[in-house]
Design a protein around this motif. Structure first.
Motif, PDB file in Angstrom:
ATOM      1  N   ARG A   1       0.352  -1.335   0.608  1.00  7.25           N
ATOM      2  CA  ARG A   1      -0.102  -0.298   0.015  1.00  7.25           C
ATOM      3  C   ARG A   1       0.770   1.633   0.219  1.00  7.25           C
ATOM      4  O   ARG A   1       0.363   2.724  -0.365  1.00  7.25           O
ATOM      5  CB  ARG A   1      -0.924   0.041   1.458  1.00  7.25           C
ATOM      6  N   ILE A   2       1.581   1.537   0.355  1.00  9.90           N
ATOM      7  CA  ILE A   2       3.075   2.853   0.582  1.00  9.90           C
ATOM      8  C   ILE A   2       3.611   2.215  -0.817  1.00  9.90           C
ATOM      9  O   ILE A   2       3.414   3.552  -0.804  1.00  9.90           O
ATOM     10  CB  ILE A   2       3.798   2.647   2.045  1.00  9.90           C
ATOM     11  N   ALA A   3       4.005   1.631  -1.535  1.00  7.96           N
ATOM     12  CA  ALA A   3       4.674   1.607  -1.980  1.00  7.96           C
ATOM     13  C   ALA A   3       3.607   2.218  -3.558  1.00  7.96           C
ATOM     14  O   ALA A   3       4.378   2.470  -4.003  1.00  7.96           O
ATOM     15  CB  ALA A   3       5.444  -0.312  -2.406  1.00  7.96           C
ATOM     16  N   VAL A   4       2.546   1.405  -3.242  1.00 10.42           N
ATOM     17  CA  VAL A   4       1.873   2.643  -4.580  1.00 10.42           C
ATOM     18  C   VAL A   4       1.294   4.227  -4.819  1.00 10.42           C
ATOM     19  O   VAL A   4       1.465   4.921  -4.621  1.00 10.42           O
ATOM     20  CB  VAL A   4       0.397   1.668  -4.595  1.00 10.42           C
ATOM     21  N   ALA A   5       1.268   4.056  -3.283  1.00  8.84           N
ATOM     22  CA  ALA A   5       0.935   5.459  -2.290  1.00  8.84           C
ATOM     23  C   ALA A   5       2.857   6.191  -2.741  1.00  8.84           C
ATOM     24  O   ALA A   5       2.039   7.887  -3.006  1.00  8.84           O
ATOM     25  CB  ALA A   5       1.211   5.763  -1.241  1.00  8.84           C
ATOM     26  N   GLN A   6       3.630   6.175  -2.737  1.00 10.82           N
ATOM     27  CA  GLN A   6       4.472   6.233  -2.763  1.00 10.82           C
ATOM     28  C   GLN A   6       4.643   6.374  -4.681  1.00 10.82           C
ATOM     29  O   GLN A   6       5.794   8.260  -4.758  1.00 10.82           O
ATOM     30  CB  GLN A   6       6.155   6.451  -2.657  1.00 10.82           C
ATOM     31  N   SER A   7       4.423   5.421  -5.096  1.00 17.11           N
ATOM     32  CA  SER A   7       4.434   6.094  -6.493  1.00 17.11           C
ATOM     33  C   SER A   7       3.670   6.916  -7.307  1.00 17.11           C
ATOM     34  O   SER A   7       4.258   7.446  -8.442  1.00 17.11           O
ATOM     35  CB  SER A   7       4.308   4.085  -7.536  1.00 17.11           C
ATOM     36  N   GLU A   8       2.990   6.762  -7.295  1.00 15.23           N
ATOM     37  CA  GLU A   8       1.209   7.249  -7.574  1.00 15.23           C
ATOM     38  C   GLU A   8       1.248   9.180  -7.800  1.00 15.23           C
ATOM     39  O   GLU A   8       0.555   9.113  -8.120  1.00 15.23           O
ATOM     40  CB  GLU A   8      -0.451   6.938  -7.207  1.00 15.23           C
TER      41      GLU A   8
ATOM     42  N   LEU B   1      -2.748  11.463  10.551  1.00 11.97           N
ATOM     43  CA  LEU B   1      -2.892  10.284  11.857  1.00 11.97           C
ATOM     44  C   LEU B   1      -4.322   9.937  12.087  1.00 11.97           C
ATOM     45  O   LEU B   1      -5.040  11.196  11.761  1.00 11.97           O
ATOM     46  CB  LEU B   1      -1.905  11.326  13.201  1.00 11.97           C
ATOM     47  N   TRP B   2      -4.394   8.746  12.482  1.00 14.65           N
ATOM     48  CA  TRP B   2      -5.633   8.305  11.718  1.00 14.65           C
ATOM     49  C   TRP B   2      -6.205   6.519  13.060  1.00 14.65           C
ATOM     50  O   TRP B   2      -5.207   5.956  12.878  1.00 14.65           O
ATOM     51  CB  TRP B   2      -6.525   7.653  10.335  1.00 14.65           C
ATOM     52  N   LEU B   3      -6.921   6.558  13.662  1.00 16.66           N
ATOM     53  CA  LEU B   3      -6.933   5.402  14.243  1.00 16.66           C
ATOM     54  C   LEU B   3      -8.604   4.979  14.573  1.00 16.66           C
ATOM     55  O   LEU B   3      -9.397   5.958  14.059  1.00 16.66           O
ATOM     56  CB  LEU B   3      -6.755   6.096  15.516  1.00 16.66           C
ATOM     57  N   SER B   4      -8.823   4.066  14.762  1.00 19.01           N
ATOM     58  CA  SER B   4      -9.954   3.572  14.952  1.00 19.01           C
ATOM     59  C   SER B   4      -9.934   2.608  16.047  1.00 19.01           C
ATOM     60  O   SER B   4      -9.091   2.348  16.264  1.00 19.01           O
ATOM     61  CB  SER B   4     -10.107   2.075  13.691  1.00 19.01           C
ATOM     62  N   GLU B   5     -10.703   3.230  16.861  1.00 20.39           N
ATOM     63  CA  GLU B   5     -10.667   2.908  18.797  1.00 20.39           C
ATOM     64  C   GLU B   5     -11.969   1.442  18.398  1.00 20.39           C
ATOM     65  O   GLU B   5     -10.935   0.736  19.652  1.00 20.39           O
ATOM     66  CB  GLU B   5     -12.052   4.251  19.186  1.00 20.39           C
ATOM     67  N   ALA B   6     -12.775   1.143  17.703  1.00 25.39           N
ATOM     68  CA  ALA B   6     -13.286  -0.190  17.608  1.00 25.39           C
ATOM     69  C   ALA B   6     -12.120  -0.773  17.333  1.00 25.39           C
ATOM     70  O   ALA B   6     -11.511  -2.428  18.078  1.00 25.39           O
ATOM     71  CB  ALA B   6     -14.131  -0.378  16.819  1.00 25.39           C
ATOM     72  N   ASP B   7     -11.429  -1.248  16.375  1.00 26.34           N
ATOM     73  CA  ASP B   7      -9.808  -1.876  16.141  1.00 26.34           C
ATOM     74  C   ASP B   7      -8.757  -1.345  17.584  1.00 26.34           C
ATOM     75  O   ASP B   7      -8.217  -2.448  16.618  1.00 26.34           O
ATOM     76  CB  ASP B   7      -9.622  -2.052  14.734  1.00 26.34           C
ATOM     77  N   ASP B   8      -8.321  -0.673  18.072  1.00 27.18           N
ATOM     78  CA  ASP B   8      -7.570  -0.471  18.678  1.00 27.18           C
ATOM     79  C   ASP B   8      -6.289  -0.373  17.486  1.00 27.18           C
ATOM     80  O   ASP B   8      -5.356  -0.914  17.951  1.00 27.18           O
ATOM     81  CB  ASP B   8      -6.942  -2.040  19.747  1.00 27.18           C
ATOM     82  N   VAL B   9      -6.782  -0.395  16.382  1.00 26.23           N
ATOM     83  CA  VAL B   9      -5.467   0.495  15.346  1.00 26.23           C
ATOM     84  C   VAL B   9      -4.934   1.615  14.752  1.00 26.23           C
ATOM     85  O   VAL B   9      -6.146   2.117  14.752  1.00 26.23           O
ATOM     86  CB  VAL B   9      -5.670  -0.697  14.101  1.00 26.23           C
ATOM     87  N   ALA B  10      -3.667   1.865  15.336  1.00 25.64           N
ATOM     88  CA  ALA B  10      -4.135   3.652  14.598  1.00 25.64           C
ATOM     89  C   ALA B  10      -2.741   3.130  13.581  1.00 25.64           C
ATOM     90  O   ALA B  10      -1.954   2.756  13.588  1.00 25.64           O
ATOM     91  CB  ALA B  10      -3.360   4.635  15.144  1.00 25.64           C
ATOM     92  N   ALA B  11      -2.846   4.304  12.694  1.00 27.94           N
ATOM     93  CA  ALA B  11      -1.668   4.126  11.288  1.00 27.94           C
ATOM     94  C   ALA B  11      -1.264   5.760  11.168  1.00 27.94           C
ATOM     95  O   ALA B  11      -1.976   7.279  11.690  1.00 27.94           O
ATOM     96  CB  ALA B  11      -2.430   3.445  10.113  1.00 27.94           C
ATOM     97  N   VAL B  12      -0.206   5.772  11.198  1.00 26.82           N
ATOM     98  CA  VAL B  12       1.046   7.295  10.748  1.00 26.82           C
ATOM     99  C   VAL B  12       1.413   7.442   9.564  1.00 26.82           C
ATOM    100  O   VAL B  12       2.108   6.537   8.975  1.00 26.82           O
ATOM    101  CB  VAL B  12       1.912   8.160  11.400  1.00 26.82           C
ATOM    102  N   VAL B  13       1.469   8.215   8.356  1.00 23.93           N
ATOM    103  CA  VAL B  13       2.043   8.546   6.780  1.00 23.93           C
ATOM    104  C   VAL B  13       1.945  10.090   7.216  1.00 23.93           C
ATOM    105  O   VAL B  13       1.302  11.018   6.864  1.00 23.93           O
ATOM    106  CB  VAL B  13       1.234   8.267   6.147  1.00 23.93           C
TER     107      VAL B  13
ATOM    108  N   PRO C   1      -2.410  11.409  -0.755  1.00 30.44           N
ATOM    109  CA  PRO C   1      -3.547  11.320   0.093  1.00 30.44           C
ATOM    110  C   PRO C   1      -2.982  10.831   1.389  1.00 30.44           C
ATOM    111  O   PRO C   1      -3.631   9.748   1.884  1.00 30.44           O
ATOM    112  CB  PRO C   1      -5.088  11.258  -0.345  1.00 30.44           C
ATOM    113  N   PRO C   2      -2.940  11.842   2.644  1.00 25.05           N
ATOM    114  CA  PRO C   2      -2.718  10.913   3.397  1.00 25.05           C
ATOM    115  C   PRO C   2      -3.264  10.224   4.413  1.00 25.05           C
ATOM    116  O   PRO C   2      -3.320   9.158   5.515  1.00 25.05           O
ATOM    117  CB  PRO C   2      -1.048  11.641   4.388  1.00 25.05           C
ATOM    118  N   MET C   3      -4.727  10.897   4.483  1.00 23.84           N
ATOM    119  CA  MET C   3      -6.148  10.178   5.515  1.00 23.84           C
ATOM    120  C   MET C   3      -6.247   9.254   4.415  1.00 23.84           C
ATOM    121  O   MET C   3      -6.626   7.957   5.142  1.00 23.84           O
ATOM    122  CB  MET C   3      -6.895  11.468   5.133  1.00 23.84           C
ATOM    123  N   THR C   4      -6.076   8.566   2.910  1.00 22.16           N
ATOM    124  CA  THR C   4      -6.617   7.466   2.043  1.00 22.16           C
ATOM    125  C   THR C   4      -5.625   6.711   2.497  1.00 22.16           C
ATOM    126  O   THR C   4      -6.146   5.563   3.295  1.00 22.16           O
ATOM    127  CB  THR C   4      -7.154   7.881   1.567  1.00 22.16           C
TER     128      THR C   4
END
Length: 461
Positions: free
Chosen positions: A21-28, A305-317, A326-329
């Motif tokens: 996913r980040i390879a596609v984001a950086q390339s595109e 910086l986005w997180l899902s409380e229900a999943d207890d998962v967060a991501a930073v780009v 598009p960092p949120m996407t």
């Protein structure tokens, strides 16, 4: 390593999906570099980066400018002042920061971008011009600071967060960044977050929209606008900050207060039904998943910086390009990949510990008119009221010392649930916001508003 620790480690297929996913984001997105991290259970479980430089990639210690994620840090400082009793969110700005000319706007409205203020400063684009052009708050606000009536609608405002930074300085008697370091960065161990870049850090680039060439972006100190977008940080630091936004830290803000930050405080912007804003945090949906966080951009940089409380998962780009990624996407996709590939294990069921305080007489089915509901007691001592069917009003309640219960969520948030007893001490009915809940539909022995037909239930004949 115990079973829960093992569960934090991602499977090889999940890690590959994240790398892809980040390879596609950086390339595109044609980003000179991009670095990302995923947090689960409060721990960094994956890091990755992509770069246009052969054989080199940034790691979690490289600083990027994070733009408006800075606003979340500023909101934390304001809520600390509230929790200390130094202000109330309903206070007009004039009470603590007189002479701005927009003093009728409340602290809460500024936090939620509901103050009606302009989105940007007057004059030259503030992100690409010297702070010396805006030496005073009057220069930030201009002659016509309002675009809408305060409190009527969401309208994102960078000057609004400048005012909040000045409010912090007025009540603390110290510069905004000094207060931030002492009260948030140092307690949370965010030693690679700063107002000015500190090596190693990325350079900011503008990539030509129609050609694969680029040029460096100017680096400006934002001056008074710093509380709206000045900070530099790393994926390591922001991952730790994401954990704080999920769980709180009593050295900075309680879990209850960060939950308040994550709660919608203003209606969605017209035409964007899936968006919203809490206090210093953006709210969004990704399918059925609720995301909370913030995006950021300044010339040469984008961040998310986005997180899902229900999943207890967060991501930073973080990426060092003015546009394209598009960092949120991307961050939302990283959250989704982990949440769907490796769903969160529920907490083990445990019985209620204080058996002598179990209000079993409140548990079970109750009827509001003909609507069937059920009350359940949870292991944490809270009550849950919800419909038996698929639709209806559901809420969770907290026990109070006087024997009543206060609604925490849903339609009944803030409302009082009271068990009304007969002379012999048994429960007659539940009273909730003027509604009477009885053990059978329209119980003739209960004070049902409007009364109950004395002939009772009958057929059509």
């Amino acid at each position: 390593m115990d079973a829960l620790s093992e569960d934090l480690e991602l499977l090889p297929a999940t890690r590959r999906a994240l790398r892809h996913r980040i390879a596609v984001a950086q390339s595109e997105g044609r980003a000179p570099s991009l670095v990302a991290a995923v947090v689960r259970g409060g721990e960094v479980v994956w890091e990755g980066s992509r770069t246009s430089v052969e054989g080199h990639g940034p790691d979690g210690n490289v600083q990027y400018r994070i733009g408006s994620i800075t606003k979340t840090f500023t909101a934390v400082l304001v809520l600390r002042l509230r929790d200390e009793g130094l202000l109330d969110l309903s206070d007009p700005l004039e009470k603590h920061l007189p002479g701005t000319g927009v003093g009728e706007v409340t602290v809460a409205q500024l936090l939620a971008h509901a103050g009606g203020l302009a989105a940007e400063t007057p004059g030259a684009w503030w992100e690409r011009s010297p702070a010396a052009l805006r030496p005073e708050l009057a220069d930030v606000l201009g002659e016509e600071p309002f675009k809408h009536v305060p409190g009527r609608r969401f309208h994102y405002s960078n000057p609004g967060y400048t005012l909040l930074g000045s409010l912090v300085e007025a009540l603390r008697g110290k510069p905004w960044e000094e207060v931030l370091r002492a009260e948030v960065l140092e307690p949370l161990g965010l030693d690679r977050t700063s107002g000015q870049p500190r090596a190693p850090h990325a350079g900011g680039w503008a990539v030509h929209p129609w050609a694969d060439v680029m040029m460096p972006e100017p680096l400006e100190d934002l001056g008074l606008m710093a509380p709206a977008g000045q900070l530099w940080s790393t994926t390591n630091d922001l991952a730790r900050f994401a954990g704080f936004l999920l769980r709180g830290d009593d050295r900075v803000l309680s879990a209850e207060t960060v939950r308040e930050m994550r709660t919608s405080a203003v209606p969605s912007e017209p035409g964007i039904a899936e968006s919203g804003y809490g206090f210093g945090l953006q709210l969004a949906t990704d399918g059925t998943r609720r995301l909370v966080g913030h995006g950021g951009s300044l010339p040469g940089f984008v961040a998310g910086l986005w997180l899902s409380e229900a999943d207890d998962v967060a991501a930073v780009v973080l990426a060092n390009c003015t546009s394209g990624v598009p960092p949120m996407t991307v961050a939302g996709d990283l959250v989704r990949i982990v949440a769907e590939a490796e769903p969160r294990f529920p907490e083990p069921w445990r019985p209620f510990e204080e058996a002598d305080r179990v209000p079993l007489e409140l548990c079970g089915p109750w009827y509001w008119g003909t609507s069937a509901n059920v009350v359940r007691l949870r292991a944490d001592g809270s009550l849950e009221l919800g419909p038996v069917g698929a639709t209806g009003r559901a809420a969770r309640f907290r026990a109070e010392s006087d024997g009543t219960w206060t609604g925490l969520t849903g339609y009944y948030a803030g409302e009082t649930l009271r068990a009304v007893r007969r002379e012999d001490g048994s429960v007659s009915h539940l009273d909730l916001a003027s509604f009477v809940f009885t053990r059978e539909p329209y119980d003739p022995e209960a004070p049902v508003p409007g009364g109950v037909d004395p002939q009772g239930w009958r057929g059509i004949g």
